[in-house]
Design a protein around this motif. Sequence first.
Motif, PDB file in Angstrom:
ATOM      1  N   HIS A  96       1.277   8.599   5.546  1.00 22.25           N
ATOM      2  CA  HIS A  96       0.214   9.587   5.839  1.00 22.25           C
ATOM      3  C   HIS A  96       0.507  10.406   7.093  1.00 22.25           C
TER       4      HIS A  96
ATOM      5  N   HIS B 260      -1.069   2.542  -5.199  1.00 17.00           N
ATOM      6  CA  HIS B 260      -0.875   3.966  -5.524  1.00 17.00           C
ATOM      7  C   HIS B 260       0.392   4.399  -4.821  1.00 17.00           C
TER       8      HIS B 260
ATOM      9  N   ASP C  95       0.851  -1.200   0.000  1.00 20.04           N
ATOM     10  CA  ASP C  95       0.000   0.000   0.000  1.00 20.04           C
ATOM     11  C   ASP C  95       0.879   1.241   0.000  1.00 20.04           C
TER      12      ASP C  95
ATOM     13  N   LYS D 176      -6.287  -2.220   6.831  1.00 18.36           N
ATOM     14  CA  LYS D 176      -6.270  -2.472   5.383  1.00 18.36           C
ATOM     15  C   LYS D 176      -6.993  -3.768   5.012  1.00 18.36           C
TER      16      LYS D 176
HETATM   17 MN   LIG Z   1      -3.470   5.962   1.982  1.00 19.44          MN
END
Ligand SMILES: [Mn+2]
Length: 558
Positions: A433, A471, A29, A360
């Motif tokens: 993040h 991504h 991720d 997740k």
């Molecule tokens: Mn994210």
Amino acid sequence: MASSGQVSFKLEDHPKLPKGKRIAVVVLDGWGEYKPDQYNCIHVAQTPTMDSLKQGAPDRWRLIRAHGNSVGLPTEDDMGNSEVGHNALGAGRIFAQGAKLVDLALASGKIYDGEGFKYISESFEKGTLHLIGLLSDGGVHSRLDQLQLLLKGASERGAKRIRVHVLTDGRDVLDGSSVGFVEILENDLAKLRGKGVDARIASGGGRMYVTMDRYENDWDVVKRGWDAQVLGEAPHKFKNAIEAVKKLRENANDQYLPPFVIVDDNNKAVGPIVDGDAVVTINFRADRMVMLAKALEYQDFNKFDRIRVPKIRYAGMLQYDGELKLPSCYLVSPPEIDRTSGEYLVHNGVRTFACSETVKFGHVTFFWNGNRSGYFNPQMEEYVEIPSDVGITFNVQPKMKALEIGEKARDAILSGKFDQVRVNIPNGDMVGHTGDIEATVVACKAADEAVKMILDAIEQVGGIYIVTADHGNAEDMVKRNKSGEPLLDKNGDLQILTSHTCQPVPIAIGGPGLAPGVRFRSDAPNGGLANVAATVMNLHGFVAPNDYETTLIEVADN
Ligand SMILES: [Mn+2]
Ligand SMILES: O=C(O)[C@H](O)COP(=O)(O)O
Ligand SMILES: [Mn+2]
């Protein structure tokens, strides 16, 4: 979901590739490819396993697109995200996603003709319309311009009293940007008041601390929101939302602002949700709205004490869970992501194991299966969730549960009970993040170690691996100008990028079970995440359905 009826799930045999190989499908991720500088945490970290895969380029390693139109987002400036990324990976086709569908419904005005809007508008005469959601232009869960249009449209169609419950972002957008978004919203609400609509912000809080938990990791997050939004109670009370956000930012960043309510001169909350009101959750993305949707909609609910359960008319911007039909009313129909690769493969005898940690977990199950919770066939599938740490920001524990996920995958591969073992390794994204560069470097190393564990198991059983990402995130941690130079803020400090990126992501194939001659095609340069499903089907020995995006591999004659 078209899981029955006319659809034939029988897949044709691949003319050249065998069946019966054990395949690991690994999704890192937030792991993109970007130039190697000190803000590229993947580059800075020791990632020998991922580095070694890169040596296989171009036949066994390449880049694929993971943002914008390639994952069904409105524009090429839209960064990818987990929902659209895993939807594309699992479904093998590109569906116009929530962001785009809401844009279209607002532009055409169809949003106001649907059952959902009619339903909530029945409360406009006597009740208040409450809008709850993420306030930013990130475009991942919601968008400010859509909220602005909805406010205008609803007030023109009879909403006389409107209360907005804002969740500040700082995760899909720069930290500190929440003040500006609240100012824009306040300006719009003032204009509405000028037209005689009693419109105000009623409550707020940071998205990661208030309301937007996911996959039932921590119900306290939702309860804090409930208390502020529904009960009108919060530890912080302010007369004005701009002042609230500015003040609370002194001790927390946008993502983690504590809950607050706006009060009148008598210290009374200006907008609790009461009987007869209408509520719309304005996020189009599902994962972080499902828990609130359950609290608002379910009569039987025991996740926390709601204290008071108002009789409301509730609609989601979209329906968030197609299987649970949650919520039952919604303003815009969600993308109909049917016939996902998981469903096909299960029908064709592929026994599947999927695993991640809580934060997740739904990515490799719910999103992978087209926003559908549950198994297609419990006899053929096992989904394992490893509990995430609760109540911390992940820069404190950057290794997260990567090794536990690696171990579970390893054991599943070695057990011989599964043909496909699918995992999401969250570190690069979740720690990225937080904007903590040092911790993100540790996170990337841990993710790499987990990949190694899985690849070693594949080696042992003569299997195949496919390693990719959903991504970008950890590969670039600063905001940059057009020439790629890091930008400074007005104090001369580096502008840290907590969000995803628009960078492409790697994809690698290999393992002793990979048939000789299998290599990436050179005639699919624009390949993206949606091409992965057909590729995986091929590796399982099947040809993908005709309408799937084309495979990325070919079998060269030796
Ligand atoms: Mn994210
Ligand atoms: O929900 C989040 O954590 C972010 O907005 C997006 O991250 P994700 O798409 O990787 O989940
Ligand atoms: Mn993601």
